[in-house]
Design a protein around this motif. Sequence first.
Motif, PDB file in Angstrom:
ATOM      1  N   ILE A  32       0.850  -1.192   0.000  1.00 30.06           N
ATOM      2  CA  ILE A  32       0.000   0.000   0.000  1.00 30.06           C
ATOM      3  C   ILE A  32       0.883   1.239   0.000  1.00 30.06           C
ATOM      4  O   ILE A  32       1.859   1.320   0.753  1.00 30.06           O
ATOM      5  CB  ILE A  32      -0.916   0.028   1.235  1.00 30.06           C
ATOM      6  CG1 ILE A  32      -1.824  -1.190   1.234  1.00 30.06           C
ATOM      7  CG2 ILE A  32      -1.747   1.310   1.277  1.00 30.06           C
ATOM      8  CD1 ILE A  32      -2.551  -1.397   2.534  1.00 30.06           C
ATOM      9  N   LEU A  85      -2.592   0.398  -4.608  1.00 29.34           N
ATOM     10  CA  LEU A  85      -2.644  -0.960  -4.082  1.00 29.34           C
ATOM     11  C   LEU A  85      -1.851  -1.852  -5.021  1.00 29.34           C
ATOM     12  O   LEU A  85      -2.186  -1.964  -6.204  1.00 29.34           O
ATOM     13  CB  LEU A  85      -4.094  -1.442  -3.984  1.00 29.34           C
ATOM     14  CG  LEU A  85      -5.039  -0.563  -3.142  1.00 29.34           C
ATOM     15  CD1 LEU A  85      -6.454  -1.151  -3.151  1.00 29.34           C
ATOM     16  CD2 LEU A  85      -4.539  -0.410  -1.716  1.00 29.34           C
ATOM     17  N   LEU A 122     -11.189   2.636  -7.990  1.00 27.13           N
ATOM     18  CA  LEU A 122     -11.469   1.204  -8.009  1.00 27.13           C
ATOM     19  C   LEU A 122     -12.612   0.893  -7.041  1.00 27.13           C
ATOM     20  O   LEU A 122     -12.561   1.267  -5.860  1.00 27.13           O
ATOM     21  CB  LEU A 122     -10.221   0.422  -7.601  1.00 27.13           C
ATOM     22  CG  LEU A 122     -10.223  -1.091  -7.827  1.00 27.13           C
ATOM     23  CD1 LEU A 122     -10.258  -1.409  -9.322  1.00 27.13           C
ATOM     24  CD2 LEU A 122      -8.986  -1.723  -7.174  1.00 27.13           C
ATOM     25  N   ALA A 140      -5.629   3.201  -7.289  1.00 28.56           N
ATOM     26  CA  ALA A 140      -6.895   2.581  -6.899  1.00 28.56           C
ATOM     27  C   ALA A 140      -7.962   3.605  -6.514  1.00 28.56           C
ATOM     28  O   ALA A 140      -9.009   3.224  -5.978  1.00 28.56           O
ATOM     29  CB  ALA A 140      -6.661   1.629  -5.732  1.00 28.56           C
ATOM     30  N   THR A 195     -15.056  -0.839  -4.337  1.00 30.56           N
ATOM     31  CA  THR A 195     -14.726  -1.600  -3.127  1.00 30.56           C
ATOM     32  C   THR A 195     -14.647  -3.097  -3.395  1.00 30.56           C
ATOM     33  O   THR A 195     -13.707  -3.770  -2.944  1.00 30.56           O
ATOM     34  CB  THR A 195     -15.774  -1.333  -2.035  1.00 30.56           C
ATOM     35  OG1 THR A 195     -15.759   0.064  -1.710  1.00 30.56           O
ATOM     36  CG2 THR A 195     -15.478  -2.132  -0.776  1.00 30.56           C
ATOM     37  N   LYS A 198     -13.731  -4.688  -5.839  1.00 29.69           N
ATOM     38  CA  LYS A 198     -12.597  -5.125  -6.650  1.00 29.69           C
ATOM     39  C   LYS A 198     -11.247  -4.857  -5.961  1.00 29.69           C
ATOM     40  O   LYS A 198     -10.198  -5.043  -6.571  1.00 29.69           O
ATOM     41  CB  LYS A 198     -12.633  -4.436  -8.005  1.00 29.69           C
ATOM     42  CG  LYS A 198     -13.813  -4.873  -8.882  1.00 29.69           C
ATOM     43  CD  LYS A 198     -13.724  -4.274 -10.272  1.00 29.69           C
ATOM     44  CE  LYS A 198     -14.875  -4.766 -11.160  1.00 29.69           C
ATOM     45  NZ  LYS A 198     -14.805  -4.183 -12.534  1.00 29.69           N
ATOM     46  N   ARG A 199     -11.281  -4.430  -4.717  1.00 26.56           N
ATOM     47  CA  ARG A 199     -10.031  -4.099  -4.012  1.00 26.56           C
ATOM     48  C   ARG A 199      -9.460  -5.285  -3.235  1.00 26.56           C
ATOM     49  O   ARG A 199      -8.429  -5.149  -2.578  1.00 26.56           O
ATOM     50  CB  ARG A 199     -10.257  -2.910  -3.075  1.00 26.56           C
ATOM     51  CG  ARG A 199     -10.604  -1.636  -3.821  1.00 26.56           C
ATOM     52  CD  ARG A 199     -10.505  -0.407  -2.949  1.00 26.56           C
ATOM     53  NE  ARG A 199     -10.887   0.784  -3.701  1.00 26.56           N
ATOM     54  CZ  ARG A 199     -10.541   2.025  -3.388  1.00 26.56           C
ATOM     55  NH1 ARG A 199      -9.801   2.243  -2.305  1.00 26.56           N
ATOM     56  NH2 ARG A 199     -10.929   3.046  -4.121  1.00 26.56           N
ATOM     57  N   GLU A 200     -10.126  -6.402  -3.210  1.00 28.34           N
ATOM     58  CA  GLU A 200      -9.663  -7.600  -2.503  1.00 28.34           C
ATOM     59  C   GLU A 200      -9.422  -7.325  -1.019  1.00 28.34           C
ATOM     60  O   GLU A 200      -8.369  -7.644  -0.466  1.00 28.34           O
ATOM     61  CB  GLU A 200      -8.393  -8.157  -3.144  1.00 28.34           C
ATOM     62  CG  GLU A 200      -8.571  -8.631  -4.582  1.00 28.34           C
ATOM     63  CD  GLU A 200      -7.315  -9.261  -5.126  1.00 28.34           C
ATOM     64  OE1 GLU A 200      -7.168 -10.486  -4.983  1.00 28.34           O
ATOM     65  OE2 GLU A 200      -6.468  -8.528  -5.669  1.00 28.34           O
ATOM     66  N   ILE A 201     -10.409  -6.697  -0.394  1.00 25.18           N
ATOM     67  CA  ILE A 201     -10.276  -6.349   1.017  1.00 25.18           C
ATOM     68  C   ILE A 201     -11.318  -7.079   1.851  1.00 25.18           C
ATOM     69  O   ILE A 201     -12.379  -7.471   1.366  1.00 25.18           O
ATOM     70  CB  ILE A 201     -10.427  -4.830   1.258  1.00 25.18           C
ATOM     71  CG1 ILE A 201     -11.840  -4.374   0.863  1.00 25.18           C
ATOM     72  CG2 ILE A 201      -9.366  -4.041   0.519  1.00 25.18           C
ATOM     73  CD1 ILE A 201     -12.155  -2.972   1.322  1.00 25.18           C
ATOM     74  N   GLY A 220     -12.352   2.187  -0.169  1.00 22.44           N
ATOM     75  CA  GLY A 220     -13.182   2.648  -1.275  1.00 22.44           C
ATOM     76  C   GLY A 220     -14.549   3.105  -0.837  1.00 22.44           C
ATOM     77  O   GLY A 220     -15.431   3.355  -1.671  1.00 22.44           O
TER      78      GLY A 220
END
Length: 361
Positions: A3, A61, A69, A66, A71, A73-76, A50
């Motif tokens: 990050i 990211l 981007l 990002a 939420t 699609k952020r892989e969180i 996001g």
Amino acid sequence: MDIQVKGLHKYFGDFHAIKGVDFQIKEGNLVGLLGPSGGGKTSILRMLAGLEHPTEGDIYLDHKLANDLPTQKREIGFVFQNYALFKHMTVFENVAYGLRVKKAKKEEIDQSVHELLRLMGLAGTEKKYPHQLSGGQKQRVAFARALAPRPRLLLLDEPFAAIDAKVRKELRVWLRNVITEFGITTIFVTHDQDEAVEVADEILIINQGKVEQQGAPWDIYHHPSSVFVAGFIGESTIVEKPTTLVGFDRLALLQQQEDSLHQHTIFIRPEWIEVRPSEVTVNKFAGQSGVVKHLHFRGDSWYVEVTVGDLDLVTYSSIQEKQFQIGEEVNVLIHQLSIFTNTGNEILENELKDTPLPYHI
């Protein structure tokens, strides 16, 4: 997930909440966002997720911009302070929710959920509903649900705030072990410095929308970059006006060079102070007379407030030693102190503390 945040600003109407924040977090690190309430910690977390959009600045990211981007699609994974469990779903259904959204196969869902519940110490609770769980169990379900879709970044917003102190301490150790096992980059918001120091690889201290300091807990404690950090991390006596202390002649010289000082500020940690009964000479050359002002029992030690001249100091005393009394005269030896200058802070040792005594205590 790596990050990187560059020049981050966030306005809410006319309120400037986040003011030019920059930081970088390496993949796999567990990082605490620490600071007073209202300092901007949650706003930063929500922008990383996001859920809020930066007014200015960029979020990267894995080295990819990002800002826009979505939420999903952020892989969180996100764990909220109030758990945010679905009340009408069982434990199994709560944990499986993210996997079902991703349209995972039933066999994969069953295997993942049962394995996560085992790791979380929740095996056997699959058919229970949130209202049948304790606070600690609810929080573990929330963690399991966040981890189930295998996120690359885990965001925790005051994850233990709603849990009693004893369970909170147990969950700190548990969280550290779980994050280490999963190897997920994790950022958690807290205003509890003990929590951050015990759990985090690194701490980001946020105050009034700015990053005051980033670093390992040990480094920040021993090398605070500002008066605010020195007062916020750990316990200390902050002295903002020049004072005369036995054994610190160099301090007087520095105080004469006003351009070299930052607000004439000194701080003294409790562990730098030694207190003994008046009949016991701590050091006949470096010690000073003081009076016990307050005592606070902490189970394994006493927290002692003592007045020396015009200074109110705090220190610790072992429960194995003589218990002091409020108003008792004592001998006080300040082993060292730190003074802020234009180049940071400098540790000054008591120049007289090692002066040979004619006898040993």
